[in-house]
Design a protein around this motif. Structure first.
Motif, mmCIF file in Angstrom:
data_model
loop_
_atom_site.group_PDB
_atom_site.id
_atom_site.type_symbol
_atom_site.label_atom_id
_atom_site.label_comp_id
_atom_site.label_asym_id
_atom_site.label_seq_id
_atom_site.Cartn_x
_atom_site.Cartn_y
_atom_site.Cartn_z
ATOM 1 N N TRP A 39 0.762 -1.186 -0.336
ATOM 2 C CA TRP A 39 0.206 0.355 -0.145
ATOM 3 C C TRP A 39 0.793 0.906 -0.253
ATOM 4 C CZ3 TRP A 39 -5.425 1.556 -0.594
ATOM 5 C CH2 TRP A 39 -5.525 0.779 -0.732
ATOM 6 N N VAL A 41 4.324 1.810 -0.767
ATOM 7 C CA VAL A 41 4.685 1.451 -2.432
ATOM 8 C C VAL A 41 3.293 2.623 -3.504
ATOM 9 C CG1 VAL A 41 5.610 0.533 -4.271
ATOM 10 C CG2 VAL A 41 6.802 0.302 -2.018
ATOM 11 N N VAL A 42 2.175 2.036 -3.275
ATOM 12 C CA VAL A 42 1.105 1.754 -4.091
ATOM 13 C C VAL A 42 1.001 3.395 -4.034
ATOM 14 C CG1 VAL A 42 -0.623 1.425 -5.211
ATOM 15 C CG2 VAL A 42 0.914 -0.071 -4.920
ATOM 16 N N PHE A 45 3.680 6.223 -5.925
ATOM 17 C CA PHE A 45 3.974 6.676 -7.066
ATOM 18 C C PHE A 45 3.072 6.611 -7.252
ATOM 19 C CE2 PHE A 45 6.800 3.601 -7.611
ATOM 20 C CZ PHE A 45 7.021 3.818 -8.716
ATOM 21 N N PHE A 46 1.457 6.849 -6.621
ATOM 22 C CA PHE A 46 -0.141 7.492 -7.439
ATOM 23 C C PHE A 46 -0.187 8.925 -6.225
ATOM 24 C CE2 PHE A 46 -4.799 7.464 -6.828
ATOM 25 C CZ PHE A 46 -4.908 8.378 -7.896
ATOM 26 N N PHE A 47 1.107 8.929 -5.468
ATOM 27 C CA PHE A 47 -0.116 10.888 -4.561
ATOM 28 C C PHE A 47 0.663 11.846 -5.475
ATOM 29 C CE2 PHE A 47 2.058 14.404 -3.128
ATOM 30 C CZ PHE A 47 1.466 14.824 -2.442
ATOM 31 N N PRO A 48 1.759 11.948 -6.726
ATOM 32 C CA PRO A 48 1.982 13.229 -7.762
ATOM 33 C C PRO A 48 0.646 13.270 -8.420
ATOM 34 C CG PRO A 48 3.786 11.946 -8.120
ATOM 35 C CD PRO A 48 2.800 10.456 -7.481
ATOM 36 N N VAL A 49 -0.074 12.497 -8.769
ATOM 37 C CA VAL A 49 -1.266 12.375 -10.038
ATOM 38 C C VAL A 49 -2.427 12.619 -8.492
ATOM 39 C CG1 VAL A 49 -3.704 11.063 -10.804
ATOM 40 C CG2 VAL A 49 -1.007 10.434 -11.080
ATOM 41 N N TRP A 51 -1.855 14.332 -6.334
ATOM 42 C CA TRP A 51 -2.041 16.038 -5.719
ATOM 43 C C TRP A 51 -1.838 16.726 -6.871
ATOM 44 C CZ3 TRP A 51 -0.916 18.233 -1.911
ATOM 45 C CH2 TRP A 51 -0.002 19.697 -1.286
ATOM 46 N N MET A 52 -1.783 16.070 -8.346
ATOM 47 C CA MET A 52 -2.442 17.696 -9.094
ATOM 48 C C MET A 52 -3.457 17.619 -8.894
ATOM 49 S SD MET A 52 -1.967 16.576 -13.192
ATOM 50 C CE MET A 52 -3.265 14.613 -13.197
ATOM 51 N N THR A 55 -4.347 19.943 -5.906
ATOM 52 C CA THR A 55 -4.189 21.542 -6.555
ATOM 53 C C THR A 55 -5.170 22.033 -6.758
ATOM 54 O OG1 THR A 55 -1.957 21.085 -5.546
ATOM 55 C CG2 THR A 55 -1.883 22.971 -6.404
ATOM 56 N N LEU B 120 -5.523 -1.320 -5.635
ATOM 57 C CA LEU B 120 -3.563 -0.819 -5.850
ATOM 58 C C LEU B 120 -3.630 -0.676 -7.330
ATOM 59 C CD1 LEU B 120 -2.625 -3.156 -3.377
ATOM 60 C CD2 LEU B 120 -2.311 -0.659 -3.126
ATOM 61 N N LEU B 123 -4.550 2.240 -8.858
ATOM 62 C CA LEU B 123 -3.804 3.231 -8.964
ATOM 63 C C LEU B 123 -2.222 3.058 -9.170
ATOM 64 C CD1 LEU B 123 -4.724 3.522 -4.451
ATOM 65 C CD2 LEU B 123 -5.784 5.126 -6.949
ATOM 66 N N VAL B 124 -1.864 2.278 -9.441
ATOM 67 C CA VAL B 124 -0.455 1.782 -10.124
ATOM 68 C C VAL B 124 -0.402 1.814 -11.437
ATOM 69 C CG1 VAL B 124 0.164 -0.650 -10.532
ATOM 70 C CG2 VAL B 124 1.493 1.158 -8.958
ATOM 71 N N PRO B 127 0.879 6.392 -13.175
ATOM 72 C CA PRO B 127 1.390 7.590 -13.937
ATOM 73 C C PRO B 127 1.140 6.865 -15.321
ATOM 74 C CG PRO B 127 1.741 6.399 -11.311
ATOM 75 C CD PRO B 127 0.848 5.962 -12.386
ATOM 76 N N VAL B 130 -1.580 8.835 -17.141
ATOM 77 C CA VAL B 130 -1.124 10.711 -16.891
ATOM 78 C C VAL B 130 -0.186 11.025 -18.155
ATOM 79 C CG1 VAL B 130 -0.392 12.132 -15.459
ATOM 80 C CG2 VAL B 130 -2.194 10.158 -14.725
ATOM 81 N N VAL B 138 3.469 18.845 -13.397
ATOM 82 C CA VAL B 138 2.938 18.979 -12.189
ATOM 83 C C VAL B 138 4.212 18.310 -10.965
ATOM 84 C CG1 VAL B 138 2.119 17.217 -10.806
ATOM 85 C CG2 VAL B 138 0.809 17.656 -12.173
ATOM 86 N N LEU B 143 6.070 19.673 -7.491
ATOM 87 C CA LEU B 143 6.753 18.285 -6.708
ATOM 88 C C LEU B 143 8.069 19.060 -6.428
ATOM 89 C CD1 LEU B 143 5.451 15.018 -7.901
ATOM 90 C CD2 LEU B 143 5.425 16.479 -6.278
ATOM 91 N N TRP B 180 10.037 6.774 -12.879
ATOM 92 C CA TRP B 180 8.266 6.884 -12.371
ATOM 93 C C TRP B 180 7.064 6.953 -13.602
ATOM 94 C CZ3 TRP B 180 3.796 10.911 -13.381
ATOM 95 C CH2 TRP B 180 2.674 10.606 -12.756
#
Lengths: 294, 313
Positions: A39, A41-42, A45-49, A51-52, A55, B120, B123-124, B127, B130, B138, B143, B180
């Motif tokens: 969880w 790690v995933v 990885f998903f965080f920037p999306v 956060w975008m 914001t 999961l 979500l993975v 990236p 996108v 972004v 960041l 990423w």
């Protein structure tokens, strides 16, 4: 290789198997730790999306702060204004992605049929020819494409990107649809006769319904690649046919100071493809590997 | 006797004509796709080669003339081009290998029974879905910004308060963003590989007392080999063309630190309008890709089975 993703029943799930059950109990704590790690790690990885998207709901003064603000009163204002500004670009992108995808499907279905169900003699060579075009970088073709488009007065038109995106996605679609056709029992398709006009009708009424989910997945993947394409769009369009990635270029410098607006625009730009990709995720790997991995 | 022979050749000729008609009929549905692909993808490449042999600048169209290999001499004596070539290698190999390793780790984690596995996985892969241009923005601003970027905030306690990532660590920045973006691609391929392992064989190995590491090394890894290869070659083919992130984040700089060949070609063609020189670079990119693609085709033909093709020829 044919196991559909995530549906293979784990051996441990079979009831009454001693060793499996024992293993599960033994791995309880370690298993939980690994689950937690997964969880973490995933989510990283998903965080920037996330956060975008987040914001995009901020007011400008909340967007660029030190330290970054995690709690704020959300507002749809940035999204509303981004929709207004991105409007024409979104329209161009939708038109180009949809029309090029339709062309791809119309060409790829009969093509894939002739490479699987009733194969031409050199089907293998043809398949590898298709895939080899996918491997040549666009940079190697951009200059003649630019010069040709310029001479034909096609620069900054929807047509030029529709044609180029169709050619970009056609090999993937041929390979993908072929892999779906090969999964249909041969007996069912034998009735289809390759014969002029009636062939087209039979393709639509017999073959198409059999592989409809596969066609849909193929369409979504073509849509994704067209929507996200940057290099050709930036070099061949400026305003009349500019797609969403070209719209984002304007944030690269000056407007980049308005982070909330930038993030709202970027999120809008990504949303269609995120939805398409989530919808097609079971078939995504097949599209990315041209049918080699299922 | 003669009559019989005559009838025989007739039959043979008839059979031949029938098979000719059949193969023509079979070819017909393929033609539109094939012709379209040849026209749109092959002609431009031939023209690139042709242009690369000319001195041709769009600003001075009337001075266009045949120049032989002059453009090639020009680019190979150009130190910026050699830098771009070296950058291309680094900016391809490092992201591909890094995303392969990360992807393997994540795929192994996701191959276990874990709560919310479907979510999961959804979500993975994000990236990768996108829009690269959007992701680049972004990363560049929210960041990695020196003053307000989230990374410096998180690393603040470690003493990295005002690191100017984009200018002082430009290669690392591009590598990070590309890694990423491409890790989900590797996850998908490797996860498909892991899930195609025969479960009963693994179970049998466990019953026989094999440890997880033993199983991984002697069973999983050999099984994954072709998937790893596929990930490397397909990943390389795409990442060698990386343009979006470089264009949006660094603009090839500072200096030429993140200028790869596609970006340098873009500058020559669309800032300098030097068609001849840019075309020569295009030919070089294609040559490099052909080397990778040769491996790629070999790998894919390994995975590419003739299953389901019996009785259809």
């Amino acid at each position: 290789m044919s196991a559909p993703a995530l549906t293979r029943p784990a051996p441990a799930a079979s009831p009454g198997r001693g060793p499996a059950r024992r293993r599960r109990r033994r791995g309880g704590l370690a298993g939980a730790a690994l689950g937690l790690l997964t969880w973490l790690v995933v989510l990283l990885f998903f965080f920037p999306v996330a956060w975008m998207a987040l914001t995009g709901f901020k007011q400008e003064p909340d967007a660029a702060t030190s330290p970054p603000r995690f709690a704020f009163s959300p507002t749809p204002a940035q999204y509303q204004s981004a929709i207004g500004k991105a409007g024409p670009y979104l329209t161009h992108s939708v038109l180009i992605a949809v029309l090029s995808t339709l062309i791809v499907l119309a060409l790829a279905l009969p093509g894939a049929y002739a490479l699987s169900v009733a194969p031409v003699r050199k089907w293998r060579d043809v398949l590898f020819f298709f895939i080899s075009t996918k491997m040549l970088p666009v940079a190697g073709a951009i200059i003649p494409l630019y010069v040709i488009a310029r001479n034909l007065h096609l620069l900054d038109t929807l047509i030029v990107l529709i044609i180029l995106y169709a050619s970009m996605n056609l090999p993937i679609a041929v390979w993908m649809i072929r892999s779906f056709l090969l999964e249909v029992p041969i007996g069912i398709l034998e009735a289809v006769k390759v014969d002029g006009a009636s062939f087209g009708r039979q393709l639509r009424s017999v073959v198409l319904p059999l592989i409809a989910p596969g066609m849909a997945a193929t369409a979504l993947i073509c849509f994704i690649f067209s929507w996200n394409e940057f290099f050709l769009a930036v070099n061949l369009t400026t305003s009349n046919a500019a797609t969403v990635p070209v719209y984002l270029v304007s944030f690269q410098t000056g407007e980049g100071q308005f982070w909330a607006h930038l993030c709202a625009g970027a999120t809008l730009a990504c949303l269609p493809v995120l939805l398409a990709g989530w919808a097609a995720q079971d078939k995504l790997v097949r599209g990315l590997t041209m049918g080699a991995v299922k | 006797m003669a009559v019989l022979a005559g009838r025989g050749t007739d039959a043979v000729a008839w059979e031949r004509a029938r098979s000719r008609r059949r193969s023509r009929r079979r070819r017909l549905p393929l033609l539109p796709a094939l012709v379209f692909t040849i026209v749109v993808t092959q002609i431009p490449f031939l023209l690139t080669i042709w242009y690369s042999l000319q001195s041709y600048n769009l600003y001075h169209p009337y001075t266009r003339h045949f120049a032989g290999l002059a453009n090639y001499t020009l680019i190979f004596t150009d130190s910026i081009f050699r830098t771009a070539l070296a950058n291309t290698v680094v900016l391809t190999l490092v992201p591909v290998l890094a995303s392969l390793l990360l992807g393997l780790g994540i795929a192994l984690l996701l191959d276990r029974k874990v709560l919310g596995r479907g979510l999961l996985r959804t979500l993975v892969i994000s990236p990768f879905l996108v829009m690269p241009a959007a992701a680049a923005l972004v990363w560049k601003f929210t960041l990695l910004d020196t003053q307000f970027g989230l990374l410096n905030f998180v690393l603040g306690p470690l003493g990295a308060h005002h690191t100017d990532w984009i200018n002082d660590h430009s290669k690392l920045t591009i590598i990070t963003v590309l890694t990423w973006q491409w890790t989900p691609f590797m996850v998908l391929i490797l996860l498909a590989g892991l899930q195609s392992q025969p479960g009963d064989v693994l179970e049998a190995a466990r019953v026989d007392g094999a440890g997880p590491w033993q199983i991984f090394r002697s069973m999983t890894l050999p099984h994954l080999r072709q998937y790893l290869e596929l990930g490397i070659v397909l990943g390389s083919i795409y990442v060698v063309q990386a343009f979006d992130a470089i264009f949006m984040i660094t603009g090839g700089g500072p200096g030429q630190q993140t200028t790869n060949i596609p970006y340098y070609l873009y500058e020559a063609a669309f800032r300098g309008f030097d068609i001849g020189r840019a075309s020569a670079m295009g030919v070089v990119v294609v040559a490099i890709t052909i080397v990778i693609a040769t491996f790629a085709l070999r790998t894919i033909s390994g995975l590419f089975s003739d299953q389901g093709m019996e009785g259809r020829l």
